[in-house]
Design an enzyme around this catalytic site. Structure first.
Site, PDB file in Angstrom:
ATOM      1  N   LEU A   1      30.673  29.392  -9.054  1.00  0.00           N
ATOM      2  CA  LEU A   1      31.895  28.793  -8.668  1.00  0.00           C
ATOM      3  C   LEU A   1      31.745  27.569  -7.856  1.00  0.00           C
ATOM      4  O   LEU A   1      31.116  27.600  -7.037  1.00  0.00           O
ATOM      5  CB  LEU A   1      32.627  29.908  -7.593  1.00  0.00           C
ATOM      6  CG  LEU A   1      32.612  31.446  -7.945  1.00  0.00           C
ATOM      7  CD1 LEU A   1      33.194  32.038  -6.822  1.00  0.00           C
ATOM      8  CD2 LEU A   1      33.408  31.463  -9.324  1.00  0.00           C
TER       9      LEU A   1
ATOM     10  N   LEU B   1      31.359  22.993  -9.122  1.00  0.00           N
ATOM     11  CA  LEU B   1      30.499  22.052 -10.037  1.00  0.00           C
ATOM     12  C   LEU B   1      30.532  20.711  -9.330  1.00  0.00           C
ATOM     13  O   LEU B   1      30.863  19.668  -9.721  1.00  0.00           O
ATOM     14  CB  LEU B   1      30.756  22.209 -11.294  1.00  0.00           C
ATOM     15  CG  LEU B   1      29.749  21.555 -12.382  1.00  0.00           C
ATOM     16  CD1 LEU B   1      28.604  22.153 -12.274  1.00  0.00           C
ATOM     17  CD2 LEU B   1      30.448  21.559 -13.964  1.00  0.00           C
TER      18      LEU B   1
ATOM     19  N   THR C   1      26.438  21.082  -9.354  1.00  0.00           N
ATOM     20  CA  THR C   1      25.772  20.134 -10.253  1.00  0.00           C
ATOM     21  C   THR C   1      24.173  20.224 -10.183  1.00  0.00           C
ATOM     22  O   THR C   1      23.427  20.287 -11.161  1.00  0.00           O
ATOM     23  CB  THR C   1      26.142  18.841 -10.043  1.00  0.00           C
ATOM     24  OG1 THR C   1      27.605  18.693 -10.331  1.00  0.00           O
ATOM     25  CG2 THR C   1      25.575  17.800 -11.110  1.00  0.00           C
TER      26      THR C   1
ATOM     27  N   LYS D   1      28.503  28.011   4.865  1.00  0.00           N
ATOM     28  CA  LYS D   1      28.264  28.425   6.363  1.00  0.00           C
ATOM     29  C   LYS D   1      29.557  28.637   7.011  1.00  0.00           C
ATOM     30  O   LYS D   1      29.737  29.403   7.818  1.00  0.00           O
ATOM     31  CB  LYS D   1      27.498  27.417   7.118  1.00  0.00           C
ATOM     32  CG  LYS D   1      28.028  25.986   7.030  1.00  0.00           C
ATOM     33  CD  LYS D   1      27.435  25.213   5.984  1.00  0.00           C
ATOM     34  CE  LYS D   1      28.077  23.854   5.561  1.00  0.00           C
ATOM     35  NZ  LYS D   1      27.388  22.977   4.720  1.00  0.00           N
TER      36      LYS D   1
ATOM     37  N   VAL E   1      22.309  26.872   5.794  1.00  0.00           N
ATOM     38  CA  VAL E   1      21.597  26.273   6.976  1.00  0.00           C
ATOM     39  C   VAL E   1      20.370  25.368   6.646  1.00  0.00           C
ATOM     40  O   VAL E   1      19.336  25.833   5.826  1.00  0.00           O
ATOM     41  CB  VAL E   1      21.192  27.297   8.137  1.00  0.00           C
ATOM     42  CG1 VAL E   1      20.851  26.681   9.298  1.00  0.00           C
ATOM     43  CG2 VAL E   1      22.449  28.325   8.466  1.00  0.00           C
TER      44      VAL E   1
ATOM     45  N   GLY F   1      20.145  23.217   4.368  1.00  0.00           N
ATOM     46  CA  GLY F   1      20.207  22.871   2.903  1.00  0.00           C
ATOM     47  C   GLY F   1      18.880  23.300   2.392  1.00  0.00           C
ATOM     48  O   GLY F   1      18.667  24.610   2.272  1.00  0.00           O
TER      49      GLY F   1
ATOM     50  N   GLY G   1      26.919  12.422  -0.778  1.00  0.00           N
ATOM     51  CA  GLY G   1      27.341  13.875  -0.805  1.00  0.00           C
ATOM     52  C   GLY G   1      26.909  14.542   0.213  1.00  0.00           C
ATOM     53  O   GLY G   1      26.679  15.816  -0.052  1.00  0.00           O
TER      54      GLY G   1
ATOM     55  N   LYS H   1      26.315  26.612  11.610  1.00  0.00           N
ATOM     56  CA  LYS H   1      25.034  26.926  11.349  1.00  0.00           C
ATOM     57  C   LYS H   1      24.120  27.751  12.479  1.00  0.00           C
ATOM     58  O   LYS H   1      23.569  28.672  12.264  1.00  0.00           O
ATOM     59  CB  LYS H   1      24.597  25.588  10.889  1.00  0.00           C
ATOM     60  CG  LYS H   1      24.895  25.058   9.474  1.00  0.00           C
ATOM     61  CD  LYS H   1      24.293  23.668   9.257  1.00  0.00           C
ATOM     62  CE  LYS H   1      24.955  23.153   7.910  1.00  0.00           C
ATOM     63  NZ  LYS H   1      24.335  21.624   7.612  1.00  0.00           N
TER      64      LYS H   1
HETATM   65  N1  LIG Z   1      26.918  19.129  -0.266  1.00  0.00           N
HETATM   66  C1  LIG Z   1      25.719  19.326   0.579  1.00  0.00           C
HETATM   67  O1  LIG Z   1      24.912  18.433   0.950  1.00  0.00           O
HETATM   68  C2  LIG Z   1      25.721  20.632   1.087  1.00  0.00           C
HETATM   69  C3  LIG Z   1      26.846  21.476   0.874  1.00  0.00           C
HETATM   70  N2  LIG Z   1      26.821  22.550   1.317  1.00  0.00           N
HETATM   71  C4  LIG Z   1      27.748  23.645   0.995  1.00  0.00           C
HETATM   72  O2  LIG Z   1      27.894  23.912  -0.325  1.00  0.00           O
HETATM   73  C5  LIG Z   1      29.227  24.102  -0.788  1.00  0.00           C
HETATM   74  C6  LIG Z   1      29.718  23.212  -1.760  1.00  0.00           C
HETATM   75  O3  LIG Z   1      29.576  21.904  -1.216  1.00  0.00           O
HETATM   76  P1  LIG Z   1      29.683  20.665  -2.199  1.00  0.00           P
HETATM   77  O4  LIG Z   1      28.893  20.902  -3.488  1.00  0.00           O
HETATM   78  O5  LIG Z   1      29.309  19.424  -1.382  1.00  0.00           O
HETATM   79  O6  LIG Z   1      31.189  20.425  -2.506  1.00  0.00           O
HETATM   80  P2  LIG Z   1      32.130  19.466  -3.613  1.00  0.00           P
HETATM   81  O7  LIG Z   1      33.413  19.161  -2.705  1.00  0.00           O
HETATM   82  O8  LIG Z   1      30.978  18.395  -3.925  1.00  0.00           O
HETATM   83  O9  LIG Z   1      32.238  20.633  -4.776  1.00  0.00           O
HETATM   84  C7  LIG Z   1      32.966  21.785  -4.638  1.00  0.00           C
HETATM   85  C8  LIG Z   1      33.285  22.073  -6.244  1.00  0.00           C
HETATM   86  O10 LIG Z   1      34.175  23.422  -6.074  1.00  0.00           O
HETATM   87  C9  LIG Z   1      35.296  23.228  -6.948  1.00  0.00           C
HETATM   88  N3  LIG Z   1      36.350  23.862  -6.091  1.00  0.00           N
HETATM   89  C10 LIG Z   1      36.763  23.388  -4.845  1.00  0.00           C
HETATM   90  N4  LIG Z   1      37.845  24.241  -4.422  1.00  0.00           N
HETATM   91  C11 LIG Z   1      38.178  24.792  -5.735  1.00  0.00           C
HETATM   92  C12 LIG Z   1      39.162  25.910  -6.039  1.00  0.00           C
HETATM   93  N5  LIG Z   1      40.113  26.218  -5.030  1.00  0.00           N
HETATM   94  N6  LIG Z   1      39.224  26.428  -7.346  1.00  0.00           N
HETATM   95  C13 LIG Z   1      38.328  25.931  -8.142  1.00  0.00           C
HETATM   96  N7  LIG Z   1      37.232  24.953  -7.818  1.00  0.00           N
HETATM   97  C14 LIG Z   1      37.205  24.665  -6.723  1.00  0.00           C
HETATM   98  C15 LIG Z   1      35.443  21.810  -7.151  1.00  0.00           C
HETATM   99  O11 LIG Z   1      35.963  21.653  -8.374  1.00  0.00           O
HETATM  100  P3  LIG Z   1      36.185  20.065  -9.162  1.00  0.00           P
HETATM  101  O12 LIG Z   1      34.918  19.450  -9.418  1.00  0.00           O
HETATM  102  O13 LIG Z   1      37.049  20.342 -10.247  1.00  0.00           O
HETATM  103  O14 LIG Z   1      36.965  19.364  -8.024  1.00  0.00           O
HETATM  104  C16 LIG Z   1      34.021  21.229  -7.053  1.00  0.00           C
HETATM  105  O15 LIG Z   1      33.357  21.280  -8.414  1.00  0.00           O
HETATM  106  C17 LIG Z   1      30.170  23.891   0.679  1.00  0.00           C
HETATM  107  O16 LIG Z   1      30.252  25.104   1.231  1.00  0.00           O
HETATM  108  C18 LIG Z   1      29.122  22.924   1.469  1.00  0.00           C
HETATM  109  O17 LIG Z   1      29.262  23.389   2.948  1.00  0.00           O
HETATM  110  C19 LIG Z   1      25.452  23.225   2.086  1.00  0.00           C
HETATM  111  C20 LIG Z   1      24.519  22.364   2.237  1.00  0.00           C
HETATM  112  C21 LIG Z   1      24.544  21.034   1.824  1.00  0.00           C
HETATM  113  N1  LIG Z   2      27.709  18.350   5.670  1.00  0.00           N
HETATM  114  C1  LIG Z   2      26.398  19.358   5.798  1.00  0.00           C
HETATM  115  C2  LIG Z   2      25.868  19.623   4.551  1.00  0.00           C
HETATM  116  C3  LIG Z   2      25.091  20.414   4.400  1.00  0.00           C
HETATM  117  O1  LIG Z   2      25.034  21.628   5.205  1.00  0.00           O
HETATM  118  C4  LIG Z   2      25.414  18.316   6.510  1.00  0.00           C
HETATM  119  O2  LIG Z   2      25.719  16.999   6.608  1.00  0.00           O
HETATM  120  O3  LIG Z   2      24.419  18.656   7.012  1.00  0.00           O
HETATM  121 NA    NA Z   3      18.102  26.501   4.114  1.00  0.00          NA
END
Ligand SMILES: NC(=O)C1=CN([C@@H]2O[C@H](COP(=O)(O)OP(=O)(O)OC[C@H]3O[C@@H](n4cnc5c(N)ncnc54)[C@H](OP(=O)(O)O)[C@@H]3O)[C@@H](O)[C@H]2O)C=CC1
Ligand SMILES: N[C@@H](CC=O)C(=O)O
Ligand code: NA
Length: 438
Positions: free
Chosen positions: A8, A10, A15, A102, A129, A131, A184, A202
């Site tokens: 769920l 991308l 990615t 988190k 937590v 990453g 990102g 966290k």
């Molecule tokens: N980014 C980071 O460095 C870190 C992130 N996290 C956690 O990982 C998780 C993902 O973060 P991140 O990858 O940055 O988020 P992004 O915003 O980059 O990606 C979110 C993805 O989820 C899809 N999406 C969001 N809402 C919906 C919905 N309602 N229905 C269907 N698809 C949905 C989006 O689709 P579409 O592509 O079509 O828009 C997208 O592919 C979060 O919980 C974040 O806190 C944790 C640690 C580090």
């Molecule tokens: N937004 C968070 C992403 C990882 O959890 C951060 O900046 O640490």
């Molecule tokens: Na970790």
């Protein structure tokens, strides 16, 4: 046997996960037992940097969590809803869960883990937590023999990146935040990062694991970095400190053998340059755990970003697959959850109010340049049992004297009482900064 993954999300992390899954060479051999089955997104027309067959992508996320072919649901959409409901529905359908969310775990962990325990499935959250830093599994497993006293972390990559660039380049806050978003690191709504809420989520998770109970998120004190100024960064440096957004969970000194009591908080903090956390810069995170008998152990690495976070997600998938394979080989049915991988906490930890915290403070005052003001400040603090380590006039700002006070360890309640009295002094123009010192 091949285990099917329903992904769920991308985005940044999703990615990264697909990149690892599609390049298994040189990594753990169990990766070859995984197959990406469906990928749920919000928009089918969005350009993607990874190749996903068209019929694998869907906007119907519910179809993924109820798909009987899927063994493990990986939730990387973020946010509270629909993430919470999808996780619960997936559990109800017997799927194991891997999540980086988190925000959901810190708020709805009890509901999610109760449902998972009932259903006999795993919920893994290493990426939530720090990453890519392994810290959840070490707290659950490798440190299990210890009595943990304190967990102190730099656990938000975005704010650490911003503070580092503000200090090193004198960079402007909003410009650096835009870079963190571009890279990102930031949450979809970056106020969660800036206001300390992401670090609050966290540290609630870490405290729960370290101290063996559930944590009510509303009892975690969260203060972000909005009020940290270039002036304070410079003064801190002159005094031998660096300012970091710290998340701290510790046993309160007021704890008794009968009544355990924790302090769980997030706030910008002056950290002395010789401290192990002082040199953690940019998007790097570090978590310093202090326990008995281990003493200090520190986990360090990239706390955000696509690849590092995906590394933790895929490791969680591998851990689940390893256990599933073992269970399959031993024909254990129904699934008996692995003691070191599931969550069995039932009671809530008692959290002490911030007024009871014992800490040092750094405070910057702007005062009228009248004789005796330093003495008056010192006397007032003394009357409230606030012992001062240093009090210096650092300069002038538009005819106002700037005075910086650093205290010894004091009771936060006493410090607040002294400050509210000081605010009423005629000589006081303003108190631009109040920061805690580690
Ligand atoms: N980014 C980071 O460095 C870190 C992130 N996290 C956690 O990982 C998780 C993902 O973060 P991140 O990858 O940055 O988020 P992004 O915003 O980059 O990606 C979110 C993805 O989820 C899809 N999406 C969001 N809402 C919906 C919905 N309602 N229905 C269907 N698809 C949905 C989006 O689709 P579409 O592509 O079509 O828009 C997208 O592919 C979060 O919980 C974040 O806190 C944790 C640690 C580090
Ligand atoms: N937004 C968070 C992403 C990882 O959890 C951060 O900046 O640490
Ligand atoms: Na970790």
């Amino acid at each position: 046997m091949v285990f099917k993954i329903g992904l769920l999300g991308l985005g940044t992390v999703g990615t990264g996960v697909v990149e690892i899954l599609s390049n298994p060479e040189g990594r753990h051999p169990l990766l070859s037992e995984l197959s990406l089955h469906r990928v749920g997104v919000r928009s089918l027309s969005k350009p993607r940097s990874v190749n996903i067959p068209e019929d694998m992508l869907t906007t119907d996320l519910e179809a993924i969590v109820i798909d009987p072919a899927i063994d493990i649901v990986v939730e990387l959409i973020g946010g509270l809803e629909p993430a919470r409901s999808l996780i619960l529905q997936a559990i109800e359908n017997g799927k194991h869960i891997v999540t980086a969310n988190k925000a959901v775990i810190s708020r709805y962990g009890s509901e999610i883990f109760d449902a998972a325990n009932k259903k006999g499935v795993y919920v893994m959250l290493e990426a939530a937590v720090g990453g890519g830093i392994p810290v959840i599994q070490p707290l659950k497993q490798s440190l299990g023999a210890n009595r943990i006293q304190t967990v102190t972390g730099i656990i938000n990559g975005t704010t650490n990146y911003i503070l580092t660039r503000m200090k090193n380049e004198g960079a402007d806050f909003s410009e650096v935040l835009a870079d963190a978003q571009r890279l990102g690191y930031a949450e979809a709504d970056p106020t969660a990062d800036i206001d300390g809420l992401d670090a609050g989520d966290k540290i609630a998770i870490l405290a729960s694991l370290a101290f063996g109970g559930r944590i009510k998120l509303e009892q975690v004190y969260c203060e972000g970095i909005r009020k940290v100024t270039a002036t304070d960064i410079t003064y801190a440096e002159k005094l031998g400190f660096v300012i970091k957004l710290l998340a701290i969970a510790s046993r309160s000194p007021q704890a008794t053998p009968e009544q355990d009591l924790l302090s769980v908080r997030v706030h910008p903090t002056l950290v002395t340059l010789s401290h192990p956390l002082a040199s953690i810069n940019d998007v790097y995170n570090a978590i310093l755990v202090e326990g008995e008998p281990i003493g200090q152990v520190m986990f360090f690495g990239r706390g955000a970003g696509s690849g590092p976070t995906a590394s933790a997600v895929v490791s969680d998938i591998l851990n689940i697959v390893a256990v599933l394979q073992m269970q399959e080989a031993e024909v254990v049915n129904p699934i008996i959850p692995h003691e070191m991988m599931n969550c069995t906490h039932q009671h809530y930890c008692k959290i002490a109010p911030m007024e009871d915290l014992v800490t040092r403070f750094y405070t910057r005052f702007l005062t009228k340049d009248s004789p005796g003001v330093i003495g008056k400040l010192g006397t007032c603090f003394g009357q409230h049992h606030v012992s001062i380590e240093s009090i210096v006039q650092t300069g002038f700002h538009e005819n106002l004297a700037e005075i910086v006070v650093v205290t010894h360890d004091v009771l936060e309640g006493n410090f607040n009482q002294a400050l509210s009295e000081i605010k009423g002094f005629d000589e006081i123009d303003s108190i631009p900064s109040i920061l805690r010192v580690l």
